[in-house]
Design a protein around this motif. Structure first.
Motif, PDB file in Angstrom:
ATOM      1  N   GLU A 105     141.328  27.200  62.567  1.00  0.00           N
ATOM      2  CA  GLU A 105     140.778  27.667  61.191  1.00  0.00           C
ATOM      3  C   GLU A 105     141.029  29.160  61.081  1.00  0.00           C
ATOM      4  N   HIS A 106     140.823  29.733  62.240  1.00  0.00           N
ATOM      5  CA  HIS A 106     140.985  31.459  62.260  1.00  0.00           C
ATOM      6  C   HIS A 106     142.264  31.893  62.676  1.00  0.00           C
ATOM      7  N   ASP A 107     142.633  33.034  61.987  1.00  0.00           N
ATOM      8  CA  ASP A 107     143.855  33.434  62.496  1.00  0.00           C
ATOM      9  C   ASP A 107     144.381  34.193  63.799  1.00  0.00           C
ATOM     10  N   ILE A 108     143.056  34.644  64.328  1.00  0.00           N
ATOM     11  CA  ILE A 108     143.206  35.301  65.457  1.00  0.00           C
ATOM     12  C   ILE A 108     143.937  34.938  66.659  1.00  0.00           C
ATOM     13  N   HIS A 109     144.101  33.396  66.703  1.00  0.00           N
ATOM     14  CA  HIS A 109     144.812  32.853  67.778  1.00  0.00           C
ATOM     15  C   HIS A 109     146.087  33.225  67.504  1.00  0.00           C
ATOM     16  N   LEU A 110     146.825  33.530  66.246  1.00  0.00           N
ATOM     17  CA  LEU A 110     148.186  33.636  65.890  1.00  0.00           C
ATOM     18  C   LEU A 110     148.589  35.057  66.741  1.00  0.00           C
ATOM     19  N   TYR A 111     147.610  35.965  66.498  1.00  0.00           N
ATOM     20  CA  TYR A 111     147.891  37.328  66.981  1.00  0.00           C
ATOM     21  C   TYR A 111     147.881  37.224  68.550  1.00  0.00           C
ATOM     22  N   TYR A 112     146.810  36.397  69.105  1.00  0.00           N
ATOM     23  CA  TYR A 112     146.828  36.299  70.559  1.00  0.00           C
ATOM     24  C   TYR A 112     148.044  35.820  71.154  1.00  0.00           C
ATOM     25  N   LYS A 113     148.743  34.713  70.313  1.00  0.00           N
ATOM     26  CA  LYS A 113     150.060  33.906  70.814  1.00  0.00           C
ATOM     27  C   LYS A 113     151.107  34.995  70.665  1.00  0.00           C
TER      28      LYS A 113
ATOM     29  N   HIS B 253     160.495  44.727  69.581  1.00  0.00           N
ATOM     30  CA  HIS B 253     159.532  43.812  69.908  1.00  0.00           C
ATOM     31  C   HIS B 253     158.345  44.534  70.378  1.00  0.00           C
ATOM     32  N   ALA B 254     158.556  45.901  71.272  1.00  0.00           N
ATOM     33  CA  ALA B 254     157.253  46.522  71.661  1.00  0.00           C
ATOM     34  C   ALA B 254     156.431  47.095  70.273  1.00  0.00           C
ATOM     35  N   VAL B 255     157.297  47.638  69.230  1.00  0.00           N
ATOM     36  CA  VAL B 255     156.396  48.232  68.122  1.00  0.00           C
ATOM     37  C   VAL B 255     155.705  47.004  67.281  1.00  0.00           C
ATOM     38  N   ASP B 256     156.455  45.818  67.343  1.00  0.00           N
ATOM     39  CA  ASP B 256     155.957  44.619  66.570  1.00  0.00           C
ATOM     40  C   ASP B 256     154.600  44.305  67.516  1.00  0.00           C
ATOM     41  N   ALA B 257     154.546  44.355  68.844  1.00  0.00           N
ATOM     42  CA  ALA B 257     153.372  43.976  69.511  1.00  0.00           C
ATOM     43  C   ALA B 257     152.389  45.117  69.352  1.00  0.00           C
ATOM     44  N   VAL B 258     152.678  46.123  69.071  1.00  0.00           N
ATOM     45  CA  VAL B 258     151.539  47.274  68.578  1.00  0.00           C
ATOM     46  C   VAL B 258     150.871  46.929  67.636  1.00  0.00           C
ATOM     47  N   GLY B 259     151.691  46.701  66.636  1.00  0.00           N
ATOM     48  CA  GLY B 259     150.953  46.104  65.387  1.00  0.00           C
ATOM     49  C   GLY B 259     150.311  44.995  65.242  1.00  0.00           C
ATOM     50  N   ALA B 260     150.831  43.844  65.885  1.00  0.00           N
ATOM     51  CA  ALA B 260     150.040  42.692  66.280  1.00  0.00           C
ATOM     52  C   ALA B 260     148.469  43.067  66.936  1.00  0.00           C
ATOM     53  N   ALA B 261     148.454  44.012  68.080  1.00  0.00           N
ATOM     54  CA  ALA B 261     147.467  44.438  68.782  1.00  0.00           C
ATOM     55  C   ALA B 261     146.620  45.038  67.777  1.00  0.00           C
ATOM     56  N   ALA B 262     146.962  46.051  67.140  1.00  0.00           N
ATOM     57  CA  ALA B 262     146.180  46.815  66.170  1.00  0.00           C
ATOM     58  C   ALA B 262     145.438  46.004  65.112  1.00  0.00           C
ATOM     59  N   VAL B 263     146.105  45.050  64.569  1.00  0.00           N
ATOM     60  CA  VAL B 263     145.436  43.955  63.656  1.00  0.00           C
ATOM     61  C   VAL B 263     144.499  43.030  64.404  1.00  0.00           C
ATOM     62  N   ALA B 264     144.596  42.811  65.560  1.00  0.00           N
ATOM     63  CA  ALA B 264     143.726  42.035  66.251  1.00  0.00           C
ATOM     64  C   ALA B 264     142.410  42.949  66.598  1.00  0.00           C
ATOM     65  N   LEU B 265     142.556  43.914  66.748  1.00  0.00           N
ATOM     66  CA  LEU B 265     141.666  44.838  66.903  1.00  0.00           C
ATOM     67  C   LEU B 265     140.661  45.280  65.613  1.00  0.00           C
TER      68      LEU B 265
ATOM     69  N   GLN C 257     137.580  36.678  72.783  1.00  0.00           N
ATOM     70  CA  GLN C 257     136.185  36.422  73.567  1.00  0.00           C
ATOM     71  C   GLN C 257     135.031  37.331  72.489  1.00  0.00           C
ATOM     72  N   ILE C 258     135.666  38.131  71.632  1.00  0.00           N
ATOM     73  CA  ILE C 258     134.628  38.492  70.591  1.00  0.00           C
ATOM     74  C   ILE C 258     134.419  37.706  69.778  1.00  0.00           C
ATOM     75  N   PHE C 259     135.458  36.873  69.248  1.00  0.00           N
ATOM     76  CA  PHE C 259     135.411  36.005  68.124  1.00  0.00           C
ATOM     77  C   PHE C 259     134.555  34.877  68.473  1.00  0.00           C
ATOM     78  N   GLY C 260     134.222  34.555  70.069  1.00  0.00           N
ATOM     79  CA  GLY C 260     133.557  33.397  70.583  1.00  0.00           C
ATOM     80  C   GLY C 260     134.525  32.142  70.070  1.00  0.00           C
ATOM     81  N   GLY C 261     133.595  30.854  69.801  1.00  0.00           N
ATOM     82  CA  GLY C 261     133.907  29.556  69.498  1.00  0.00           C
ATOM     83  C   GLY C 261     135.060  29.681  68.574  1.00  0.00           C
ATOM     84  N   ILE C 262     134.838  30.434  67.590  1.00  0.00           N
ATOM     85  CA  ILE C 262     135.827  30.045  66.384  1.00  0.00           C
ATOM     86  C   ILE C 262     137.009  30.845  66.601  1.00  0.00           C
ATOM     87  N   GLY C 263     137.219  31.724  67.664  1.00  0.00           N
ATOM     88  CA  GLY C 263     138.485  32.247  67.979  1.00  0.00           C
ATOM     89  C   GLY C 263     139.384  31.316  68.509  1.00  0.00           C
TER      90      GLY C 263
END
Length: 224
Positions: free
Chosen positions: A188-196, A86-98, A178-184
């Motif tokens: 409609e945008h996938d960034i919230h999936l990585y945040y969750k 799960h830690a490795v999975d989280a690293v991958g999700a964080a990297a994609v978010a960046l 925060q970087i994505f602003g309102g659309i985040g």
């Protein structure tokens, strides 16, 4: 239980009529086994509450890495491996978010400039990168420890990786929003999936406080 609906067998740790602890396999379609789907912060994960009522089960012999038939040690090793996964999975999700945040910072224009040109955004991205690289180093070391270190060191490394991910990655996901602003904040945008995903990973097997307290206990015990 994660992915219980997709499993053919479920491993249950329980005591028998004599009070002896054991591991048992239960078929997913066995009589008396009940699966109830659970709502979850991360909609991409499937969680279920598993209940057994006079359910047929078969004993399972768990052998530790050192070859001993030690149930407790084998279960601990399995839990450590799961935590590291799960830690490795989280690293991958964080990297994609960046990666997504960097790409968006070059596309989004404000005040006539790409927002990535503003130092405030650059600082946020730099902080995200630092958290990811620390998490990646901890996760990689934990992977190595599971294969080549003692059980005690593998457990410590697993808890260390989990502690960092649970502590550093939820704020990282918030920074991406925060970087994505309102659309985040929209579906409609996938960034919230990585945040969750990052939020759920920080709570899956314990909180950052739980992990840090255990690390402190390990450090204190090692000095005695």
């Amino acid at each position: 239980v994660p992915d219980a609906f997709d499993a053919d067998l479920i491993i249950v740790v329980a005591s028998d009529e004599r009070g002896d602890l054991g591991a048992y396999t239960v078929a997913r379609d066995a009589a008396g086994l009940t699966l109830v789907a659970e709502g979850h912060l991360d909609g991409t994960r499937k969680l279920a509450t598993v209940s057994c009522d006079a359910t047929e089960a078969r004993p399972l012999a768990l052998v530790h890495a050192d070859g001993e038939n030690n149930l407790v040690a084998a279960i601990q090793r399995m839990l450590d491996a799961t935590i590291v996964a799960h830690a490795v999975d989280a690293v991958g999700a964080a990297a994609v978010a960046l990666e997504m945040s960097l790409a968006y910072s070059h596309e989004r224009v404000a005040f006539g400039r790409a927002i990535g040109s503003f130092q405030a955004i650059q600082h946020l991205c730099a902080d995200m990168l630092r958290a990811i690289e620390l998490g990646r180093a901890a996760a990689y070391y934990a992977c190595w420890a599971l294969d080549d270190a003692s059980g005690e060191e593998a457990h410590r490394a697993a808890i260390l990786a989990a502690a960092h991910c649970a502590q550093a990655f939820p704020p990282l996901g918030g920074t991406a929003i925060q970087i994505f602003g309102g659309i985040g904040f929209t579906w409609e945008h996938d960034i919230h999936l990585y945040y969750k995903r990052l939020l759920s990973a920080s709570l899956m097997f314990g909180t950052a406080e739980d992990y840090l307290e255990e690390l402190a206990t390990i450090a204190i015990d090692s000095r005695r």
